[in-house]
Design an enzyme around this catalytic site. Structure first.
Site, PDB file in Angstrom:
ATOM      1  N   HIS A 100     -51.522 -47.080  32.143  1.00  0.00           N
ATOM      2  CA  HIS A 100     -50.789 -48.209  32.716  1.00  0.00           C
ATOM      3  C   HIS A 100     -50.087 -49.053  31.658  1.00  0.00           C
ATOM      4  O   HIS A 100     -49.070 -49.709  31.934  1.00  0.00           O
ATOM      5  CB  HIS A 100     -51.751 -49.091  33.521  1.00  0.00           C
ATOM      6  N   ASP A 115     -38.167 -34.860  44.660  1.00  0.00           N
ATOM      7  CA  ASP A 115     -37.786 -33.554  45.208  1.00  0.00           C
ATOM      8  C   ASP A 115     -37.725 -32.545  44.073  1.00  0.00           C
ATOM      9  O   ASP A 115     -36.858 -32.626  43.208  1.00  0.00           O
ATOM     10  CB  ASP A 115     -36.426 -33.680  45.913  1.00  0.00           C
TER      11      ASP A 115
END
Length: 415
Positions: free
Chosen positions: A146, A375
């Site tokens: 993070h 995608d």
């Protein structure tokens, strides 16, 4: 679920000049943890070779993901070392003796830890495991530290990775300009940041803290709640007269329901820690493509009795007002705070929590991130996306759902 690891590869950092990138005050505020997510794609999908080649090309534009964290006391502030020896991205290839459809829709499960790379490999700030199912389906499980990037940054990265695999130009190239993180002269803290963003002393003494609460992780269970667009539009929004955002409205509903379920005393106070994206709040606004951390928290709070009696509209107003207060002046104040305390041992409040947040909550909004746009091509489609929340009771997030209606999902720990 039987997962068979086939091979592991380290994608070495590309030939970038050696560079030290000090962590900003926003990076230091981010949790010192790894964030794990799962993407599930139906068959057919590109081969592992194509996906890994696409990753290697994408990392050229995202070199921080292959850097190393350096907490050496010789430096004024912890930094990311880009282009040095070591580092790189860890890639694991695995197969699963099952059909992907057996696990759809993805629900929180301890079994999914098998689909992730080993988190103890903290040397690598970005890790990915490609899990090939018997049916040809694919689950891409990633782990990102993070302190390198927030959710907005990583959604930009994943969309770019998919575009590279498909052989199309990256539509949103990352932005690294930090010139806007500039303190005033002299720096001036207009708000209280101690005990809201950072604590004054390291929290761990003899392995524990005075306010840290822990629980057996096996007793904390993830649940997934689905809210349809119709429910939000026809049931929740009318309660607030449409005055508040979807996030504020749904969160107000959840806050009241969770507080009821906890059976808290009417006289107690309850608070939500809500993440606030600073990109649109800075002046001028910072591009969404900025890679790094640029998030602070708002802290809506209420007396339990007033929260439950006031209804969804009052709860939404409390949340709305608290978020509005985290504006450009607040972000500038913490930039100045970082300049004034850059040599201090800054410990974020997250390090003092333990894994039990009750009577409080932490809820993040992922509604505007681009994860649902990922995608990888090949003819298959993204059919599920699931973050791993970790064992924190009282933590959750809202994100867009998959399937008919594109409602909203909330992942949270049972209370």
């Amino acid at each position: 679920m039987e997962v068979h690891v086939q091979r592991s590869t380290i994608l070495a950092p590309h030939a970038h000049p050696l560079k030290e990138v000090p962590l900003t005050i926003f990076d230091l505020f981010a949790s010192n943890i790894n964030i794990a997510v799962l993407f599930a794609f139906t068959a057919p999908t590109p081969s592992n070779t194509e996906i890994i080649e696409g990753l290697s090309k994408t990392l050229v534009h995202f070199p921080l993901l292959t850097s190393q964290l350096d907490y050496s006391r010789l430096r004024r502030r912890p930094c990311l070392v880009v282009g040095g020896k070591g580092g790189g991205a860890l890639v694991v290839e695995a197969t699963v003796d099952a059909d992907l459809s057996d696990f759809l829709p993805l629900e929180p499960s301890a079994d999914f830890h098998l689909l992730h790379p080993p988190t103890e490999e903290t040397h690598h700030l970005f890790q990915v495991q490609l899990n090939r199912f018997k049916c040809g389906g694919l689950v891409v499980a990633t782990i990102t530290h993070h302190r390198v990037a927030d959710g907005q940054s990583m959604s930009t990265f994943f969309v770019a990775w998919g575009e590279t695999i498909r052989g199309t130009p990256i539509t949103s190239l990352p932005v690294y300009d930090q010139s806007w993180i500039k303190p005033r002269s002299p720096p001036k803290c207009e708000f209280q940041h101690w005990d809201l963003e950072f604590v004054r002393v390291p929290p761990y003494r003899n392995g524990s803290t005075s306010n840290q609460k822990d629980e057996d992780p096996s007793k904390i269970t993830n649940i997934l709640l689905r809210y349809s667009s119709e429910f939000i539009t026809t049931k929740l929004k009318p309660k607030t007269k449409g005055k508040y955002t979807t996030f504020e409205t749904v969160l107000a509903h959840l806050w009241r329901k969770i507080t009821m379920a906890r059976g808290l005393d009417d006289r107690r106070h309850t608070m939500i820690r809500v993440t606030v994206n600073g990109r649109p709040r800075m002046r001028p606004p910072v591009p969404n493509e900025f890679v790094g951390n640029l998030v602070l928290n708002a802290y809506p709070e209420s007396n339990v009795k007033l929260l439950l009696q006031g209804g969804v509209e009052r709860a939404a107003k409390i949340i709305h007002d608290a978020i509005r207060r985290i504006d450009e002046s607040y972000f500038q104040s913490i930039i100045d705070f970082g300049a004034m305390h850059g040599e201090d041992d800054l410990v974020p409040v997250y390090d003092t929590d333990g894994d039990v947040l009750s009577p409080n909550l932490e809820v993040d909004s992922w509604l505007r991130f681009r994860f649902q746009e990922v995608d990888f091509g090949g003819g298959g489609k993204l059919c599920a996306f699931l973050p791993d929340l970790g064992a924190f009771r009282g933590f959750g997030h809202l994100r867009p759902g998959f399937g008919a209606g594109w409602g909203f999902k909330c992942c949270c720990r049972v209370v």
